[in-house]
Design a protein around this motif. Structure first.
Motif, PDB file in Angstrom:
ATOM      1  N   ASP A 236       5.926  10.441   4.339  1.00 17.53           N
ATOM      2  CA  ASP A 236       5.688  11.515   4.344  1.00 17.53           C
ATOM      3  C   ASP A 236       6.300  12.709   3.577  1.00 17.53           C
ATOM      4  OD1 ASP A 236       3.739   9.868   5.262  1.00 17.53           O
ATOM      5  OD2 ASP A 236       3.808  10.673   8.257  1.00 17.53           O
ATOM      6  N   THR A 237       7.217  12.370   3.774  1.00 17.23           N
ATOM      7  CA  THR A 237       7.649  14.216   3.365  1.00 17.23           C
ATOM      8  C   THR A 237       7.913  13.449   1.645  1.00 17.23           C
ATOM      9  OG1 THR A 237       9.283  14.840   5.461  1.00 17.23           O
ATOM     10  CG2 THR A 237      10.438  15.319   3.663  1.00 17.23           C
ATOM     11  N   LEU A 238       8.756  12.507   1.038  1.00 21.46           N
ATOM     12  CA  LEU A 238       8.405  11.636   0.351  1.00 21.46           C
ATOM     13  C   LEU A 238       7.102  11.810  -0.640  1.00 21.46           C
ATOM     14  CD1 LEU A 238      10.726   9.276   0.289  1.00 21.46           C
ATOM     15  CD2 LEU A 238      11.180  10.924  -0.875  1.00 21.46           C
ATOM     16  N   VAL A 239       6.127  11.946  -0.218  1.00 18.90           N
ATOM     17  CA  VAL A 239       4.820  12.290  -1.364  1.00 18.90           C
ATOM     18  C   VAL A 239       4.571  13.213  -1.319  1.00 18.90           C
ATOM     19  CG1 VAL A 239       4.680   9.599  -0.487  1.00 18.90           C
ATOM     20  CG2 VAL A 239       3.243  11.150   0.967  1.00 18.90           C
TER      21      VAL A 239
ATOM     22  N   LYS B 109       8.197  15.687  -5.238  1.00 19.10           N
ATOM     23  CA  LYS B 109       8.014  14.927  -6.615  1.00 19.10           C
ATOM     24  C   LYS B 109       8.883  14.011  -7.482  1.00 19.10           C
ATOM     25  CE  LYS B 109       4.768  14.048 -10.852  1.00 19.10           C
ATOM     26  NZ  LYS B 109       3.526  14.497 -11.225  1.00 19.10           N
ATOM     27  N   ALA B 110       9.746  14.733  -7.701  1.00 19.70           N
ATOM     28  CA  ALA B 110      10.859  14.194  -8.455  1.00 19.70           C
ATOM     29  C   ALA B 110      12.342  13.807  -7.503  1.00 19.70           C
ATOM     30  CB  ALA B 110      11.670  15.659  -8.394  1.00 19.70           C
ATOM     31  N   MET B 111      11.786  13.784  -5.978  1.00 15.81           N
ATOM     32  CA  MET B 111      12.640  13.561  -5.475  1.00 15.81           C
ATOM     33  C   MET B 111      11.930  11.816  -5.116  1.00 15.81           C
ATOM     34  SD  MET B 111      14.710  13.131  -1.387  1.00 15.81           S
ATOM     35  CE  MET B 111      14.160  15.813  -1.419  1.00 15.81           C
ATOM     36  N   LEU B 112      11.001  11.509  -4.797  1.00 14.39           N
ATOM     37  CA  LEU B 112       9.862  10.734  -5.020  1.00 14.39           C
ATOM     38  C   LEU B 112      10.377   9.744  -6.410  1.00 14.39           C
ATOM     39  CD1 LEU B 112       8.290   8.183  -3.640  1.00 14.39           C
ATOM     40  CD2 LEU B 112       6.306  10.148  -3.950  1.00 14.39           C
ATOM     41  N   THR B 113      10.495   9.625  -7.186  1.00 10.94           N
ATOM     42  CA  THR B 113      10.082   9.532  -9.380  1.00 10.94           C
ATOM     43  C   THR B 113      11.486   9.119  -9.080  1.00 10.94           C
ATOM     44  OG1 THR B 113       8.029  11.313  -9.467  1.00 10.94           O
ATOM     45  CG2 THR B 113      10.260  10.407 -11.504  1.00 10.94           C
ATOM     46  N   THR B 114      12.950   9.963  -8.128  1.00 13.98           N
ATOM     47  CA  THR B 114      13.993   9.511  -9.067  1.00 13.98           C
ATOM     48  C   THR B 114      14.209   8.493  -8.058  1.00 13.98           C
ATOM     49  OG1 THR B 114      15.266  11.430  -8.570  1.00 13.98           O
ATOM     50  CG2 THR B 114      16.572   9.797  -7.758  1.00 13.98           C
ATOM     51  N   ILE B 115      14.141   7.894  -6.195  1.00 15.65           N
ATOM     52  CA  ILE B 115      13.923   6.907  -6.380  1.00 15.65           C
ATOM     53  C   ILE B 115      13.142   5.570  -6.269  1.00 15.65           C
ATOM     54  CG2 ILE B 115      13.483   5.701  -3.874  1.00 15.65           C
ATOM     55  CD1 ILE B 115      13.813   8.786  -2.325  1.00 15.65           C
ATOM     56  N   LEU B 116      11.533   6.136  -6.905  1.00 20.68           N
ATOM     57  CA  LEU B 116      10.928   4.655  -7.271  1.00 20.68           C
ATOM     58  C   LEU B 116      11.313   4.212  -8.657  1.00 20.68           C
ATOM     59  CD1 LEU B 116       7.407   6.290  -6.707  1.00 20.68           C
ATOM     60  CD2 LEU B 116       9.162   4.573  -5.271  1.00 20.68           C
TER      61      LEU B 116
ATOM     62  N   THR C 281       0.569  -1.174   0.317  1.00 20.62           N
ATOM     63  CA  THR C 281      -0.183   0.357  -0.137  1.00 20.62           C
ATOM     64  C   THR C 281       0.756   1.235   0.384  1.00 20.62           C
ATOM     65  OG1 THR C 281      -0.246  -0.158   2.360  1.00 20.62           O
ATOM     66  CG2 THR C 281      -2.129  -0.817   1.189  1.00 20.62           C
ATOM     67  N   THR C 282       2.268   0.782   0.286  1.00 17.37           N
ATOM     68  CA  THR C 282       3.182   2.617   0.685  1.00 17.37           C
ATOM     69  C   THR C 282       3.568   2.871  -0.848  1.00 17.37           C
ATOM     70  OG1 THR C 282       3.616   1.688   3.056  1.00 17.37           O
ATOM     71  CG2 THR C 282       4.996   3.441   2.370  1.00 17.37           C
ATOM     72  N   LEU C 283       4.034   1.541  -1.487  1.00 21.36           N
ATOM     73  CA  LEU C 283       4.399   1.157  -2.548  1.00 21.36           C
ATOM     74  C   LEU C 283       3.109   2.282  -3.651  1.00 21.36           C
ATOM     75  CD1 LEU C 283       6.989   1.152  -4.483  1.00 21.36           C
ATOM     76  CD2 LEU C 283       6.166  -1.108  -5.289  1.00 21.36           C
ATOM     77  N   VAL C 284       1.974   1.954  -3.550  1.00 19.75           N
ATOM     78  CA  VAL C 284       1.395   2.117  -4.259  1.00 19.75           C
ATOM     79  C   VAL C 284       0.829   3.968  -4.009  1.00 19.75           C
ATOM     80  CG1 VAL C 284      -1.390   2.073  -4.703  1.00 19.75           C
ATOM     81  CG2 VAL C 284       0.018  -0.044  -4.742  1.00 19.75           C
ATOM     82  N   ALA C 285       0.883   4.024  -3.135  1.00 21.27           N
ATOM     83  CA  ALA C 285       0.639   5.374  -2.878  1.00 21.27           C
ATOM     84  C   ALA C 285       1.818   6.351  -3.200  1.00 21.27           C
ATOM     85  CB  ALA C 285      -0.137   5.926  -1.119  1.00 21.27           C
ATOM     86  N   ALA C 286       3.317   5.610  -3.557  1.00 17.60           N
ATOM     87  CA  ALA C 286       4.145   6.696  -3.477  1.00 17.60           C
ATOM     88  C   ALA C 286       4.010   7.010  -5.097  1.00 17.60           C
ATOM     89  CB  ALA C 286       5.359   5.526  -3.185  1.00 17.60           C
ATOM     90  N   VAL C 287       4.091   5.742  -5.244  1.00 15.40           N
ATOM     91  CA  VAL C 287       3.617   5.675  -7.006  1.00 15.40           C
ATOM     92  C   VAL C 287       2.904   6.810  -7.532  1.00 15.40           C
ATOM     93  CG1 VAL C 287       3.600   4.409  -9.586  1.00 15.40           C
ATOM     94  CG2 VAL C 287       4.883   3.124  -7.894  1.00 15.40           C
TER      95      VAL C 287
END
Length: 167
Positions: A75-78, A83-90, A35-41
């Motif tokens: 919480d910070t990443l989402v 968004k750019a940092m989160l996209t880089t990690i994913l 569920t965390t991965l899906v929320a992040a995606v």
């Protein structure tokens, strides 16, 4: 009527059967462990990409993997501004093409015990075998173990991992 062998062909991830006829996103939505991965995606705007034809090899961190990160990180990443940092990690968890465990093992053997996988994000991820388990080492030296391998999808393959990989 489904027979037991037919049902066994759909591995269980997060309490849900993973169907090879569904996309990476369609299957991940059903996994209680992701569920965390899906929320992040969703927050990163990658749903359309990972629903596309691919093919992709996704190293999918579980909720427990995200929980290992320092408190407040997810919480910070989402947040929209990250968004750019989160996209880089994913995208660091995604490799182009379908690399099942046999293909990864072949690459490890060809590499003399290590295989360098180039992620969609652009940085390498190192794969190796350790005690019979497929291990990944990220750019920061962090280690993640594949806990469920070869979950085939209509647009690639998922390998469930126990730690978030960092570029």
């Amino acid at each position: 009527m489904l027979t037991a062998p037919a049902m066994a062909a759909n591995p269980m991830v997060g309490g849900a059967a993973m169907y090879p006829t569904k996309t990476i996103v369609e299957n991940a939505l059903n996994s209680k462990d992701h569920t965390t991965l899906v929320a992040a995606v969703k927050a990163a705007g990658l749903v359309e990409t990972l629903s596309g034809p691919g093919p992709f090899t996704v190293f999918a961190p579980t909720n427990a993997a995200f929980a290992k990160l320092p408190a407040g990180t997810v919480d910070t990443l989402v947040k929209p501004e990250n968004k750019a940092m989160l996209t880089t990690i994913l995208t660091y968890h995604v490799v182009s093409g379908t690399m099942d465990s046999k293909a990864i093992a072949k690459a490890i053997k060809a590499g003399g015990g290590k295989a360098m996988l180039t992620t969609v994000q652009g940085e390498p991820l190192t794969a190796m075998m350790k005690g019979g388990k497929l291990m990944l080492t990220d750019a920061k030296g962090g280690m993640s173990m594949v806990t469920i391998k070869d979950v085939m999808q209509s647009n690639g393959v998922i390998h469930v991992v126990d730690t978030v990989l960092m570029p």
